[in-house]
Design a protein around this motif. Structure first.
Motif, PDB file in Angstrom:
ATOM      1  N   PHE A   7     -13.965  24.058  23.505  1.00 59.42           N
ATOM      2  CA  PHE A   7     -13.623  23.391  24.756  1.00 59.42           C
ATOM      3  C   PHE A   7     -12.599  24.226  25.534  1.00 59.42           C
ATOM      4  O   PHE A   7     -12.759  24.478  26.729  1.00 59.42           O
ATOM      5  N   MET A   8     -11.547  24.660  24.848  1.00 59.83           N
ATOM      6  CA  MET A   8     -10.508  25.441  25.519  1.00 59.83           C
ATOM      7  C   MET A   8     -11.081  26.743  26.073  1.00 59.83           C
ATOM      8  O   MET A   8     -10.768  27.131  27.207  1.00 59.83           O
ATOM      9  N   ASP A   9     -11.926  27.414  25.299  1.00 63.06           N
ATOM     10  CA  ASP A   9     -12.520  28.667  25.760  1.00 63.06           C
ATOM     11  C   ASP A   9     -13.414  28.456  26.980  1.00 63.06           C
ATOM     12  O   ASP A   9     -13.516  29.329  27.835  1.00 63.06           O
ATOM     13  N   SER A  10     -14.039  27.306  27.078  1.00 58.61           N
ATOM     14  CA  SER A  10     -14.970  27.041  28.173  1.00 58.61           C
ATOM     15  C   SER A  10     -14.301  26.552  29.455  1.00 58.61           C
ATOM     16  O   SER A  10     -14.778  26.866  30.552  1.00 58.61           O
ATOM     17  N   TYR A  11     -13.217  25.790  29.338  1.00 61.31           N
ATOM     18  CA  TYR A  11     -12.691  25.087  30.509  1.00 61.31           C
ATOM     19  C   TYR A  11     -11.202  25.297  30.788  1.00 61.31           C
ATOM     20  O   TYR A  11     -10.699  24.793  31.794  1.00 61.31           O
ATOM     21  N   MET A  12     -10.513  26.012  29.920  1.00 66.29           N
ATOM     22  CA  MET A  12      -9.065  26.076  30.083  1.00 66.29           C
ATOM     23  C   MET A  12      -8.564  27.494  30.357  1.00 66.29           C
ATOM     24  O   MET A  12      -9.207  28.477  29.998  1.00 66.29           O
ATOM     25  N   TYR A  13      -7.394  27.540  30.987  1.00 64.97           N
ATOM     26  CA  TYR A  13      -6.763  28.779  31.426  1.00 64.97           C
ATOM     27  C   TYR A  13      -5.288  28.750  31.054  1.00 64.97           C
ATOM     28  O   TYR A  13      -4.692  27.682  30.936  1.00 64.97           O
ATOM     29  N   MET A  14      -4.711  29.952  30.901  1.00 61.06           N
ATOM     30  CA  MET A  14      -3.286  30.070  30.593  1.00 61.06           C
ATOM     31  C   MET A  14      -2.667  31.107  31.514  1.00 61.06           C
ATOM     32  O   MET A  14      -3.347  32.007  32.002  1.00 61.06           O
ATOM     33  N   GLN A  15      -1.369  30.960  31.703  1.00 61.54           N
ATOM     34  CA  GLN A  15      -0.587  31.902  32.489  1.00 61.54           C
ATOM     35  C   GLN A  15       0.782  32.004  31.826  1.00 61.54           C
ATOM     36  O   GLN A  15       1.343  30.980  31.432  1.00 61.54           O
ATOM     37  N   TYR A  16       1.317  33.202  31.683  1.00 58.44           N
ATOM     38  CA  TYR A  16       2.631  33.336  31.044  1.00 58.44           C
ATOM     39  C   TYR A  16       3.519  34.278  31.845  1.00 58.44           C
ATOM     40  O   TYR A  16       3.047  35.118  32.608  1.00 58.44           O
ATOM     41  N   ASN A  17       4.807  34.135  31.638  1.00 64.02           N
ATOM     42  CA  ASN A  17       5.819  35.029  32.193  1.00 64.02           C
ATOM     43  C   ASN A  17       6.853  35.295  31.115  1.00 64.02           C
ATOM     44  O   ASN A  17       7.326  34.353  30.479  1.00 64.02           O
ATOM     45  N   CYS A  18       7.222  36.553  30.938  1.00 62.12           N
ATOM     46  CA  CYS A  18       8.326  36.874  30.047  1.00 62.12           C
ATOM     47  C   CYS A  18       9.626  36.482  30.744  1.00 62.12           C
ATOM     48  O   CYS A  18       9.723  36.552  31.968  1.00 62.12           O
ATOM     49  N   SER A  19      10.586  36.043  29.962  1.00 64.94           N
ATOM     50  CA  SER A  19      11.857  35.595  30.531  1.00 64.94           C
ATOM     51  C   SER A  19      12.954  35.767  29.495  1.00 64.94           C
ATOM     52  O   SER A  19      12.766  35.432  28.334  1.00 64.94           O
ATOM     53  N   LEU A  20      14.097  36.252  29.930  1.00 57.44           N
ATOM     54  CA  LEU A  20      15.231  36.380  29.013  1.00 57.44           C
ATOM     55  C   LEU A  20      15.830  35.028  28.681  1.00 57.44           C
ATOM     56  O   LEU A  20      16.458  34.862  27.643  1.00 57.44           O
ATOM     57  N   ASP A  21      15.646  34.049  29.566  1.00 60.26           N
ATOM     58  CA  ASP A  21      16.164  32.702  29.327  1.00 60.26           C
ATOM     59  C   ASP A  21      15.026  31.691  29.440  1.00 60.26           C
ATOM     60  O   ASP A  21      14.931  30.943  30.417  1.00 60.26           O
ATOM     61  N   ALA A  22      14.148  31.694  28.443  1.00 55.33           N
ATOM     62  CA  ALA A  22      12.967  30.827  28.459  1.00 55.33           C
ATOM     63  C   ALA A  22      13.348  29.349  28.493  1.00 55.33           C
ATOM     64  O   ALA A  22      12.662  28.552  29.130  1.00 55.33           O
ATOM     65  N   ASN A  23      14.426  28.970  27.817  1.00 55.44           N
ATOM     66  CA  ASN A  23      14.842  27.562  27.814  1.00 55.44           C
ATOM     67  C   ASN A  23      15.152  27.085  29.229  1.00 55.44           C
ATOM     68  O   ASN A  23      14.674  26.030  29.652  1.00 55.44           O
ATOM     69  N   LYS A  24      15.945  27.839  29.943  1.00 51.36           N
ATOM     70  CA  LYS A  24      16.303  27.482  31.321  1.00 51.36           C
ATOM     71  C   LYS A  24      15.073  27.499  32.221  1.00 51.36           C
ATOM     72  O   LYS A  24      14.866  26.595  33.032  1.00 51.36           O
ATOM     73  N   GLU A  25      14.257  28.537  32.068  1.00 51.32           N
ATOM     74  CA  GLU A  25      13.047  28.678  32.887  1.00 51.32           C
ATOM     75  C   GLU A  25      12.094  27.499  32.673  1.00 51.32           C
ATOM     76  O   GLU A  25      11.523  26.971  33.629  1.00 51.32           O
ATOM     77  N   GLU A  26      11.922  27.071  31.424  1.00 52.72           N
ATOM     78  CA  GLU A  26      11.051  25.925  31.145  1.00 52.72           C
ATOM     79  C   GLU A  26      11.600  24.655  31.798  1.00 52.72           C
ATOM     80  O   GLU A  26      10.843  23.892  32.407  1.00 52.72           O
TER      81      GLU A  26
END
Length: 180
Positions: free
Chosen positions: A119-138
């Protein structure tokens, strides 16, 4: 994507491509977003994403925002490369994203992890960004967006329905396993 392709930061990529080229995803700390297309969204019951983006002439609905110290590892986890066994379900080490997807899916149950991969392979997408402060960014991203599958810091009106559906799916799974 050809064999020379790599997964590029900040691009929206189909889950099947990320699965195929997972080694090109960096082992950086960062944040990521998970989307589903319109056809995939129809396979969920009462999920109600509140935001979408236009992508290649289709709507992609924002479902989930996450963070990680190692983006490659986290995407592998969400894509079901590991931690999808019976013990992982019982011990609550199944990916929160995977558990939440199944909670809202009309047909999938917790024991159908390979079907969730498809299901995920057929219909889903991901996007990522590297961040030095992932907690704050989230926290910033979750503050800007309301997603139906996040539990922590989530203002979505279906948050408590999600929590209850997750409990119900797990209980159903345990009862089915006990009958065997």
């Amino acid at each position: 994507m050809d064999t020379n392709s790599i997964i590029v930061e900040n691009e929206i990529i189909r889950c099947s491509s990320i699965r195929e080229y997972i080694n090109s995803v960096p082992k950086c700390s960062g944040v990521y977003k998970i989307y589903v297309d319109e056809i995939g969204l129809e396979q969920f019951e009462d999920m109600q994403p509140l935001e979408y983006i236009d992508y290649n002439a289709k709507k992609l609905y924002l479902l989930y925002i996450g963070k990680s110290k190692d983006i490659q590892n986290r995407l592998e986890w969400h894509l079901g490369f590991f931690n999808i066994s019976h013990q992982n379900i019982l011990n609550a080490t199944l990916s929160t994203l995977r558990f939440s997807l199944i909670a809202f899916h009309k047909n999938l149950e917790l024991n159908e992890q390979n079907e969730l991969n498809n299901f995920m392979d057929s219909y889903m997408y991901m996007q990522y960004n590297c961040s030095l402060d992932a907690n704050k960014e989230e926290l910033i991203l979750i503050g800007k967006h309301i997603t139906p599958l996040n539990i922590k810091d989530n203002a979505h009106p279906k948050k408590f329905q999600l929590i209850n559906q997750r409990k119900s799916k797990k209980q159903k799974y345990i009862e089915r396993m006990n009958k065997r």
